[in-house]
Design an enzyme around this catalytic site. Structure first.
Site, PDB file in Angstrom:
ATOM      1  N   ASP A  44       0.824  -1.196  -0.164  1.00 25.19           N
ATOM      2  CA  ASP A  44       0.078   0.069   0.118  1.00 25.19           C
ATOM      3  C   ASP A  44       0.785   1.251  -0.197  1.00 25.19           C
ATOM      4  O   ASP A  44       2.031   1.154   0.459  1.00 25.19           O
ATOM      5  CB  ASP A  44      -0.894   0.077   1.237  1.00 25.19           C
ATOM      6  CG  ASP A  44      -0.420  -0.019   2.439  1.00 25.19           C
ATOM      7  OD1 ASP A  44       0.644  -0.504   2.785  1.00 25.19           O
ATOM      8  OD2 ASP A  44      -0.679   0.824   3.437  1.00 25.19           O
ATOM      9  N   GLU A  88       0.037  -1.408   5.538  1.00 23.09           N
ATOM     10  CA  GLU A  88       1.035  -0.919   6.580  1.00 23.09           C
ATOM     11  C   GLU A  88       0.944   0.531   6.889  1.00 23.09           C
ATOM     12  O   GLU A  88       1.199   1.061   8.104  1.00 23.09           O
ATOM     13  CB  GLU A  88       2.393  -1.278   6.013  1.00 23.09           C
ATOM     14  CG  GLU A  88       3.638  -1.325   7.042  1.00 23.09           C
ATOM     15  CD  GLU A  88       4.221   0.395   7.156  1.00 23.09           C
ATOM     16  OE1 GLU A  88       5.163   0.449   7.659  1.00 23.09           O
ATOM     17  OE2 GLU A  88       3.698   1.167   6.039  1.00 23.09           O
TER      18      GLU A  88
END
Length: 416
Positions: free
Chosen positions: A85, A180
């Site tokens: 991400d 994350e």
């Protein structure tokens, strides 16, 4: 490393950053955005194409894969981890990467928005990269080097190891994670399925960086309950939760304990979200320091600010909710010194001087360490994170690939 090897890390990176994988801190799903799986599916397909048959995407958006051992020795299983991400701080949609070949050492003007200038003065590391090939975005988005540089480096190293079975190494597990950037990256990792003894996140910055210490981190939510009344007849009745929230924020110290006024080993109290109406307001904070004791001290200080503000407004009440986010990985890594030592040796063998650092933040490795997988952080070249000025050196990425190859060798050589 074979000097004739044609690295694939750059072409992989340029491909991966065009996939929008921005995570969403307000989402209640996991992963927080389905589009993160778009990259995950690409990675699984590419892993299978290079010969890793067990590559898979699970229902939570994790990619698991195995580089089989080529040594008969009993080598600890290591995990290579990176997150897919990108940060919610800046758009990651329609990223247009630009390769500035043989960088000339001058400020870089981004063409899609010439007001966006990556200046050498503000980014001194960039001055060290004269002659490198520098990749940036075009000026309207972040680049996504955090952490697609790490993803691309692991993928290139995996390809190299599969193509060179003569290199002795133990079993290596690959883990690519979602979310994350919103603090949930390893929330649903199946540790038994992962089956690794030690790990490394590829999520660091400058060349040679090895980070075995992070902040400890908590989240705090203050919920303020006021008293609503019609403003035309509110005298002596109305108690505005919005105004109390403003008082709390105004009472925060101006010269200390904030991200914009701290550095190195100094912690902070940082408001990241506020929402409210007259009757109820909420403020969300992140609290950071390198020791849990200091963390608790900051929370005590913030609670006193809240109680003082509430005390000035009869009829108002508030709650103070603390949620643990992660703890300093050094507490775990100090018990397993070989993990960082092997990484230092791998960095040296790649022709780079190790640069031991502490992270003013956290990685997936922070939580993985406390989940039983001691997991320091290795450089990727990603710089100026979470901004339109994000950049990465191609040569730094190639060196990170070299480090992964050497890391596999070092663990095998040092195995009993």
């Amino acid at each position: 490393m074979d000097k004739q090897y044609a690295y694939s890390v750059t072409e992989r990176f340029l491909r991966y950053v065009t996939v929008d994988t921005q995570s969403d801190p307000q989402s209640t799903t996991f992963p927080s955005t389905e589009k993160q799986k778009d990259l995950a599916r690409i990675l699984v397909q590419e892993l299978q194409q290079i010969g890793i048959a067990d590559a898979e995407l699970d229902e939570h958006g994790y990619v698991y894969a195995t580089i089989p051992a080529t040594s008969d020795k009993k080598v600890p299983v290591i995990c290579l981890c990176a997150h897919m991400d990108t940060a919610p701080d800046c758009s990651g949609k329609d990223v247009k990467p630009i390769v500035h070949k043989n960088y000339d050492g001058k400020d870089i003007v981004l063409p899609d928005d010439p007001s966006q200038v990556i200046s050498v003065k503000e980014h001194p590391y960039l001055a060290q990269k004269t002659g490198d090939d520098i990749i940036t975005a075009s000026g309207k988005t972040l680049l996504g080097a955090d952490n697609k540089a790490g993803v691309a480096e692991i993928m290139d190293a995996a390809q190299y190891l599969i193509q060179h079975p003569e290199i002795p190494h133990g079993k290596i597990r690959i883990l690519f994670t979602p979310d994350e950037e919103v603090g949930r990256g390893v929330q649903h990792v199946n540790m038994q399925k992962l089956g690794a003894d030690f790990g490394y996140t590829m999520d660091g910055g400058e060349l040679g960086a090895l980070e075995d210490e992070t902040f400890s981190a908590d989240g705090v939510k203050i919920s303020i309950h006021g008293v609503s009344a019609h403003p035309g007849s509110a005298k002596g009745k109305l108690v505005s939760a919005i105004k109390i929230a403003a008082e709390i924020l105004h009472s925060l110290p101006k010269d200390i304990l904030s991200p914009e006024t701290t550095e190195e080993r100094q912690g902070f109290i940082h408001p990241v979200r506020i929402d409210g109406i007259t009757e109820k307001a909420e403020i969300e904070f992140i609290i950071r320091d390198f020791t849990t004791a200091e963390l608790e001290g900051h929370e005590f200080y913030l609670r006193k600010i809240m109680e003082s503000a509430i005390g000035r407004h009869p009829g108002a009440t508030a709650t103070f909710e603390v949620k643990e986010q992660y703890r300093n990985m050094k507490e775990v890594l100090d018990k397993h010194p070989e993990v960082a030592a092997n990484a230092e040796e791998a960095i040296r063998r790649a022709g780079v001087e190790p640069l031991k650092k502490s992270i003013r933040g956290g990685t997936d490795g922070s939580r993985l360490s406390f989940m039983g997988l001691p997991c320091p952080n290795i450089f990727t070249g990603e710089m100026a994170l979470h901004s339109k000025h994000e950049y990465v050196s191609v040569q730094d990425m190639q060196k990170a690939v070299d480090v992964i190859i050497q890391l596999a060798r070092v663990w095998e050589e040092r195995a009993v």
